[in-house]
Design a protein around this motif. Sequence first.
Motif, PDB file in Angstrom:
ATOM      1  N   ASP B 200       0.819  -1.215   0.000  1.00  0.00           N
ATOM      2  CA  ASP B 200       0.000   0.000   0.000  1.00  0.00           C
ATOM      3  C   ASP B 200       0.848   1.259   0.000  1.00  0.00           C
ATOM      4  O   ASP B 200       0.385   2.332  -0.377  1.00  0.00           O
ATOM      5  CB  ASP B 200      -0.939   0.009   1.207  1.00  0.00           C
ATOM      6  N   TYR B 201       2.075   1.145   0.449  1.00  0.00           N
ATOM      7  CA  TYR B 201       2.973   2.294   0.398  1.00  0.00           C
ATOM      8  C   TYR B 201       3.571   2.464  -0.991  1.00  0.00           C
ATOM      9  O   TYR B 201       3.711   3.586  -1.485  1.00  0.00           O
ATOM     10  CB  TYR B 201       4.103   2.109   1.411  1.00  0.00           C
ATOM     11  N   LEU B 202       3.891   1.348  -1.635  1.00  0.00           N
ATOM     12  CA  LEU B 202       4.607   1.399  -2.913  1.00  0.00           C
ATOM     13  C   LEU B 202       3.687   1.322  -4.119  1.00  0.00           C
ATOM     14  O   LEU B 202       4.147   1.286  -5.262  1.00  0.00           O
ATOM     15  CB  LEU B 202       5.636   0.268  -2.968  1.00  0.00           C
ATOM     16  N   GLY B 203       2.381   1.299  -3.880  1.00  0.00           N
ATOM     17  CA  GLY B 203       1.452   1.208  -5.001  1.00  0.00           C
ATOM     18  C   GLY B 203       1.492  -0.147  -5.674  1.00  0.00           C
ATOM     19  O   GLY B 203       1.333  -0.248  -6.889  1.00  0.00           O
ATOM     20  N   LEU B 204       1.710  -1.211  -4.900  1.00  0.00           N
ATOM     21  CA  LEU B 204       1.796  -2.565  -5.443  1.00  0.00           C
ATOM     22  C   LEU B 204       0.866  -3.476  -4.650  1.00  0.00           C
ATOM     23  O   LEU B 204       0.298  -3.071  -3.644  1.00  0.00           O
ATOM     24  CB  LEU B 204       3.235  -3.094  -5.313  1.00  0.00           C
ATOM     25  N   THR B 205       0.725  -4.726  -5.094  1.00  0.00           N
ATOM     26  CA  THR B 205      -0.040  -5.696  -4.313  1.00  0.00           C
ATOM     27  C   THR B 205       0.910  -6.478  -3.416  1.00  0.00           C
ATOM     28  O   THR B 205       2.123  -6.510  -3.644  1.00  0.00           O
ATOM     29  CB  THR B 205      -0.755  -6.694  -5.234  1.00  0.00           C
ATOM     30  N   ILE B 206       0.327  -7.129  -2.431  1.00  0.00           N
ATOM     31  CA  ILE B 206       1.101  -8.014  -1.559  1.00  0.00           C
ATOM     32  C   ILE B 206       1.921  -8.994  -2.380  1.00  0.00           C
ATOM     33  O   ILE B 206       3.100  -9.218  -2.116  1.00  0.00           O
ATOM     34  CB  ILE B 206       0.158  -8.863  -0.679  1.00  0.00           C
ATOM     35  N   GLU B 207       1.269  -9.597  -3.347  1.00  0.00           N
ATOM     36  CA  GLU B 207       1.923 -10.641  -4.133  1.00  0.00           C
ATOM     37  C   GLU B 207       3.137 -10.113  -4.879  1.00  0.00           C
ATOM     38  O   GLU B 207       4.195 -10.755  -4.906  1.00  0.00           O
ATOM     39  CB  GLU B 207       0.931 -11.243  -5.131  1.00  0.00           C
ATOM     40  N   THR B 208       3.003  -8.934  -5.455  1.00  0.00           N
ATOM     41  CA  THR B 208       4.139  -8.367  -6.180  1.00  0.00           C
ATOM     42  C   THR B 208       5.279  -8.031  -5.222  1.00  0.00           C
ATOM     43  O   THR B 208       6.453  -8.244  -5.543  1.00  0.00           O
ATOM     44  CB  THR B 208       3.700  -7.116  -6.961  1.00  0.00           C
ATOM     45  N   VAL B 209       4.933  -7.538  -4.051  1.00  0.00           N
ATOM     46  CA  VAL B 209       5.972  -7.265  -3.061  1.00  0.00           C
ATOM     47  C   VAL B 209       6.729  -8.542  -2.736  1.00  0.00           C
ATOM     48  O   VAL B 209       7.965  -8.596  -2.770  1.00  0.00           O
ATOM     49  CB  VAL B 209       5.359  -6.674  -1.765  1.00  0.00           C
ATOM     50  N   SER B 210       5.976  -9.581  -2.463  1.00  0.00           N
ATOM     51  CA  SER B 210       6.580 -10.849  -2.071  1.00  0.00           C
ATOM     52  C   SER B 210       7.443 -11.419  -3.193  1.00  0.00           C
ATOM     53  O   SER B 210       8.604 -11.784  -2.989  1.00  0.00           O
ATOM     54  CB  SER B 210       5.472 -11.825  -1.702  1.00  0.00           C
ATOM     55  N   ARG B 211       6.879 -11.490  -4.374  1.00  0.00           N
ATOM     56  CA  ARG B 211       7.614 -11.998  -5.530  1.00  0.00           C
ATOM     57  C   ARG B 211       8.887 -11.208  -5.786  1.00  0.00           C
ATOM     58  O   ARG B 211       9.941 -11.774  -6.066  1.00  0.00           O
ATOM     59  CB  ARG B 211       6.743 -11.895  -6.780  1.00  0.00           C
ATOM     60  N   THR B 212       8.779  -9.887  -5.694  1.00  0.00           N
ATOM     61  CA  THR B 212       9.923  -9.038  -6.012  1.00  0.00           C
ATOM     62  C   THR B 212      11.031  -9.224  -4.978  1.00  0.00           C
ATOM     63  O   THR B 212      12.211  -9.294  -5.326  1.00  0.00           O
ATOM     64  CB  THR B 212       9.485  -7.566  -6.083  1.00  0.00           C
ATOM     65  N   LEU B 213      10.654  -9.343  -3.718  1.00  0.00           N
ATOM     66  CA  LEU B 213      11.662  -9.592  -2.690  1.00  0.00           C
ATOM     67  C   LEU B 213      12.331 -10.941  -2.926  1.00  0.00           C
ATOM     68  O   LEU B 213      13.557 -11.077  -2.822  1.00  0.00           O
ATOM     69  CB  LEU B 213      11.030  -9.548  -1.292  1.00  0.00           C
ATOM     70  N   THR B 214      11.523 -11.940  -3.267  1.00  0.00           N
ATOM     71  CA  THR B 214      12.086 -13.261  -3.556  1.00  0.00           C
ATOM     72  C   THR B 214      13.112 -13.180  -4.672  1.00  0.00           C
ATOM     73  O   THR B 214      14.213 -13.743  -4.582  1.00  0.00           O
ATOM     74  CB  THR B 214      10.965 -14.243  -3.966  1.00  0.00           C
ATOM     75  N   LYS B 215      12.762 -12.430  -5.726  1.00  0.00           N
ATOM     76  CA  LYS B 215      13.680 -12.329  -6.852  1.00  0.00           C
ATOM     77  C   LYS B 215      14.963 -11.588  -6.464  1.00  0.00           C
ATOM     78  O   LYS B 215      16.062 -11.968  -6.879  1.00  0.00           O
ATOM     79  CB  LYS B 215      12.994 -11.638  -8.036  1.00  0.00           C
ATOM     80  N   THR B 218      17.021 -14.202  -4.709  1.00  0.00           N
ATOM     81  CA  THR B 218      17.673 -15.198  -5.574  1.00  0.00           C
ATOM     82  C   THR B 218      18.744 -14.572  -6.458  1.00  0.00           C
ATOM     83  O   THR B 218      19.652 -15.250  -6.905  1.00  0.00           O
ATOM     84  CB  THR B 218      16.637 -15.920  -6.460  1.00  0.00           C
ATOM     85  N   THR B 219      18.655 -13.263  -6.693  1.00  0.00           N
ATOM     86  CA  THR B 219      19.701 -12.573  -7.450  1.00  0.00           C
ATOM     87  C   THR B 219      20.908 -12.267  -6.560  1.00  0.00           C
ATOM     88  O   THR B 219      21.916 -11.757  -7.049  1.00  0.00           O
ATOM     89  CB  THR B 219      19.165 -11.240  -8.015  1.00  0.00           C
ATOM     90  N   GLY B 220      20.763 -12.496  -5.273  1.00  0.00           N
ATOM     91  CA  GLY B 220      21.882 -12.256  -4.378  1.00  0.00           C
ATOM     92  C   GLY B 220      22.046 -10.813  -3.935  1.00  0.00           C
ATOM     93  O   GLY B 220      23.049 -10.449  -3.330  1.00  0.00           O
ATOM     94  N   LEU B 221      21.060  -9.965  -4.242  1.00  0.00           N
ATOM     95  CA  LEU B 221      21.179  -8.557  -3.869  1.00  0.00           C
ATOM     96  C   LEU B 221      20.827  -8.337  -2.400  1.00  0.00           C
ATOM     97  O   LEU B 221      21.378  -7.444  -1.753  1.00  0.00           O
ATOM     98  CB  LEU B 221      20.264  -7.711  -4.758  1.00  0.00           C
ATOM     99  N   ILE B 222      19.900  -9.132  -1.904  1.00  0.00           N
ATOM    100  CA  ILE B 222      19.538  -9.027  -0.490  1.00  0.00           C
ATOM    101  C   ILE B 222      19.476 -10.421   0.121  1.00  0.00           C
ATOM    102  O   ILE B 222      19.513 -11.431  -0.596  1.00  0.00           O
ATOM    103  CB  ILE B 222      18.156  -8.352  -0.288  1.00  0.00           C
ATOM    104  N   GLU B 223      19.401 -10.455   1.442  1.00  0.00           N
ATOM    105  CA  GLU B 223      19.197 -11.713   2.150  1.00  0.00           C
ATOM    106  C   GLU B 223      18.028 -11.516   3.093  1.00  0.00           C
ATOM    107  O   GLU B 223      18.009 -10.544   3.855  1.00  0.00           O
ATOM    108  CB  GLU B 223      20.443 -12.046   2.958  1.00  0.00           C
ATOM    109  N   LEU B 224      17.072 -12.437   3.043  1.00  0.00           N
ATOM    110  CA  LEU B 224      15.931 -12.342   3.948  1.00  0.00           C
ATOM    111  C   LEU B 224      16.235 -13.122   5.220  1.00  0.00           C
ATOM    112  O   LEU B 224      16.105 -14.347   5.260  1.00  0.00           O
ATOM    113  CB  LEU B 224      14.673 -12.909   3.267  1.00  0.00           C
ATOM    114  N   LEU B 225      16.679 -12.404   6.258  1.00  0.00           N
ATOM    115  CA  LEU B 225      17.001 -13.080   7.512  1.00  0.00           C
ATOM    116  C   LEU B 225      15.734 -13.686   8.085  1.00  0.00           C
ATOM    117  O   LEU B 225      15.713 -14.810   8.533  1.00  0.00           O
ATOM    118  CB  LEU B 225      17.638 -12.086   8.487  1.00  0.00           C
ATOM    119  N   ASP B 226      14.673 -12.893   8.078  1.00  0.00           N
ATOM    120  CA  ASP B 226      13.329 -13.413   8.301  1.00  0.00           C
ATOM    121  C   ASP B 226      12.370 -12.456   7.619  1.00  0.00           C
ATOM    122  O   ASP B 226      12.803 -11.530   6.943  1.00  0.00           O
ATOM    123  CB  ASP B 226      13.026 -13.581   9.801  1.00  0.00           C
TER     124      ASP B 226
END
Lengths: 245, 245
Positions: B200-215, B218-226
């Motif tokens: 809701d802050y970024l003008g996206l859906t939950i799913e897109t947020v989740s997918r984008t973070l996952t990508k 997997t690209t190695g740009l970030i690490e999801l500690l939790d």
Amino acid sequence: MSRFTVATQSNSHSFHLADPCDTCRARDFSACAPLDAEEQSRLTAITRTVQATPHRAIFEEGDPADNVYTLTAGAVKIYKSLPDGRRQITGFLFPGDFLGLTHNESHAYSAEALTLTRLCRFPRRRLEALLDEIPRLEQQLLRMASHELAAAQAQIMLLGRKSARERLVSFLLMLSNGAVRRGQRGDPVSLPMNRSDIGDYLGLTIETVSRTLTKLKTTGLIELLDDKQIHLAKPEALREIAEGF
Amino acid sequence: MSRFTVATQSNSHSFHLADPCDTCRARDFSACAPLDAEEQSRLTAITRTVQATPHRAIFEEGDPADNVYTLTAGAVKIYKSLPDGRRQITGFLFPGDFLGLTHNESHAYSAEALTLTRLCRFPRRRLEALLDEIPRLEQQLLRMASHELAAAQAQIMLLGRKSARERLVSFLLMLSNGAVRRGQRGDPVSLPMNRSDIGDYLGLTIETVSRTLTKLKTTGLIELLDDKQIHLAKPEALREIAEGF
DNA sequence: CGGTCCTTTGACACAGGTCAAGTAATGTGG
DNA sequence: CCACATTACTTGACCTGTGTCAAAGGACCG
């Protein structure tokens, strides 16, 4: 500046800072503490009237923020750019609006005239010095800034959550309301900017702007008198679309 | 079109009004005119410290704007809603940030705590009265407002022209920078809000947020500690993405 | 240990973007 | 006054990023 004169756009709002009461009325500010004659003359002493011609930058993103302006005639766009050329127009300014206020060393956006434009220029250092001495001046600025902030949030809502149709309709109504506030007619909305600027303001492409306007026309909601002149045929319906019903 | 949340405003710093110098430092303001002891005590005299618990509104869009707040602990979201439930978060607020400043009779957005939150509350009328008497207070407010305005314009650029990936990366860097400004660690970025709020802050859906973070992971740009803790693995690359290279 | 909430993931749809062509208005030089 | 270029706008065909719908896994909780 009597309230009985026909509102000629050029004069009704000049010297925004120098004539705050007029500004207040025009913008529906809740309170109004006008400067007295002595304060006004001190402000006037540091202003210079300048002109800006279309397609020439008034200042650019990153330029040292040495001056602050109020717009007294014409129309201006302010925008930010990304390195690859994507642009976002963050606002269109009209007479009475404020330009270049910041607490940074440099401007965070570029400003460019859409039409032949007249501006009052205030050297920033001298204006800041005056702020310390004329509290009412600062009150005016704060009022204007919080007004801008509310407008920015409306734009954030528009860009984050509204459809192309809702964006266009919101935009037309904004222009219409703005014109009314400045004492001009609100119905045939006149667009001083081209389709590309509209797209860059609404986060859309030229093509989508054009297509969406066409569809609004064929639906009978608006009438395109010409490229830059739009009649709001069903204002109530338009208002509902803009509000997201 | 079920749930969207609201509001943006960027970062402020604790006891902003009561401790302006600290604020200035934290925010890189160019000048700093702190209140003196007497002025501070007059300000303190009208403040009340209040708490807000998550999921309970601090105030809602349309409520009478009787109070103004500074956030001293916790995190708050501010948002606007459309009639059909679409929401746009216009800002996340952190300690030092300002809340509820307006010149209208009513609030233009809702505010809700994300975590257990402590606020300083100022009755608006009494604060406005103080403004007339303590010019430096008004200077602080103006500084804060123009800072907010710059942040709002950055958000407009983000929403109007950036891709989902660029939005997420910009968001992570904003949170990181904000934390550093407040004297916290900037690297494992901690997200006090859920995916829905981010969307809701970024003008996206939950799913897109989740997918984008996952990508990004997997690209190695970030690490999801939790879920709510993100390590910025390649800060330079992230910075370039955010700036639109 | 079943329920609720949040997040992730997948399959598919569609609004709006991209690319390309056509039209109209305006200007320019001969 | 006429070729001709230029610029802005519109329209069409197609594509893609993000939204929608659905389901499943985990974490937390009473």
